[in-house]
Design an enzyme around this catalytic site. Sequence first.
Site, PDB file in Angstrom:
ATOM      1  N   ASP A   1       0.477  -1.360  -0.109  1.00 43.88           N
ATOM      2  CA  ASP A   1      -0.283  -0.198   0.085  1.00 43.88           C
ATOM      3  C   ASP A   1       0.983   1.324   0.329  1.00 43.88           C
ATOM      4  O   ASP A   1       0.581   2.597  -0.403  1.00 43.88           O
ATOM      5  CB  ASP A   1      -0.528  -0.091   1.286  1.00 43.88           C
ATOM      6  CG  ASP A   1      -2.183   0.994   1.061  1.00 43.88           C
ATOM      7  OD1 ASP A   1      -2.445   1.922  -0.093  1.00 43.88           O
ATOM      8  OD2 ASP A   1      -3.174   1.095   2.574  1.00 43.88           O
TER       9      ASP A   1
ATOM     10  N   CYS B   1      -3.586   8.141  -1.131  1.00 45.98           N
ATOM     11  CA  CYS B   1      -4.614   7.368  -1.901  1.00 45.98           C
ATOM     12  C   CYS B   1      -4.990   8.968  -3.213  1.00 45.98           C
ATOM     13  O   CYS B   1      -5.398   9.832  -3.616  1.00 45.98           O
ATOM     14  CB  CYS B   1      -6.046   8.310  -1.326  1.00 45.98           C
ATOM     15  SG  CYS B   1      -8.042   7.884  -1.889  1.00 45.98           S
TER      16      CYS B   1
HETATM   17 ZN    ZN Z   1      -3.756   2.233   2.950  1.00 39.90          ZN
END
Ligand code: ZN
Length: 303
Positions: A16, A239
């Site tokens: 991530d 994000c």
């Molecule tokens: Zn994350």
Amino acid sequence: MKLPEEVNIVEIGPRDGLQNEPMFLDTDKKIRLINQLVESGFKEIEATSFVHPKWIPNLADAEKVMAGIRDLPATFFALVPNERGYERAIQSGVDGISFVLSATDSHSKKNLNTTTKESLKQLAPLVEQAKKDRLKFRASVSTVFGCPFEGNPGLEKIESLVSELYQIGFKRIVLCDTIGIANPKQVYNWMKKLINDFPNIEFELHFHDTYGRGLANVLAGIQAGVKSFDSSIGGLGGCPYAPGATGNISTEDVVSLLIEMNIKTGINMKKLLETSNLLQNFLDKELDSHIWKVSRARKRNGG
Ligand code: ZN
């Protein structure tokens, strides 16, 4: 304050974190980073992603990374969105799969090009296969606490999604606060209810620190009975659909918080910070971790 004796940390930085970095980290550096994470005591690491390389060029070397680490003494998860990803993952010798889906349709369409329902349909046979292949597996659900397009999905919607995931065989479900919008009251109330209603599911939490609520949310989760958290070394991550969003909660900060409260994590703080230094050298950027910044300033001042 009632606290558990032990909390599990799933290190997700190599997946991530690195997937959202502006640069590609060389394969041998990824392998060195993961080696040091294992030496620091992490038992579960999300090492890479088998999403199509066109979407995540930073992790296009997933096979090579797995070949370099799979014999290390840890459980390596890889993120898998579909059947093709599953085949690649299993051929690469992963120990576990994080199946990914979104709680909200608009995020799901942007991120995975499917609706949530379609994702569930695609994942059901893969869960069966993962059982046959004796892999560990978990469902990693995005936008649970808030979606950049639809706002707060509401607990009812999450409850019915959890129920469907349970029906297709998931016993381990990661609820992700993809845009870092959750607050401790929401986390506590939702997790109390979910843990009560689904006693056979092991819930895990995945927070981003966009609004600086990450650690507060971890504590709220712990108070509600959650015993496993995702975090990313150096607070890497972000994000793409939430401009300005900072990364995942930093592993260094979570581990330090837990150690200070006498909660076991199995992680050696000194070795972890050495790993952070290695990462900092690799990326040549300031890491987003309070503890790392403090430790580096101390070193500079010779204290
Ligand atoms: Zn994350």
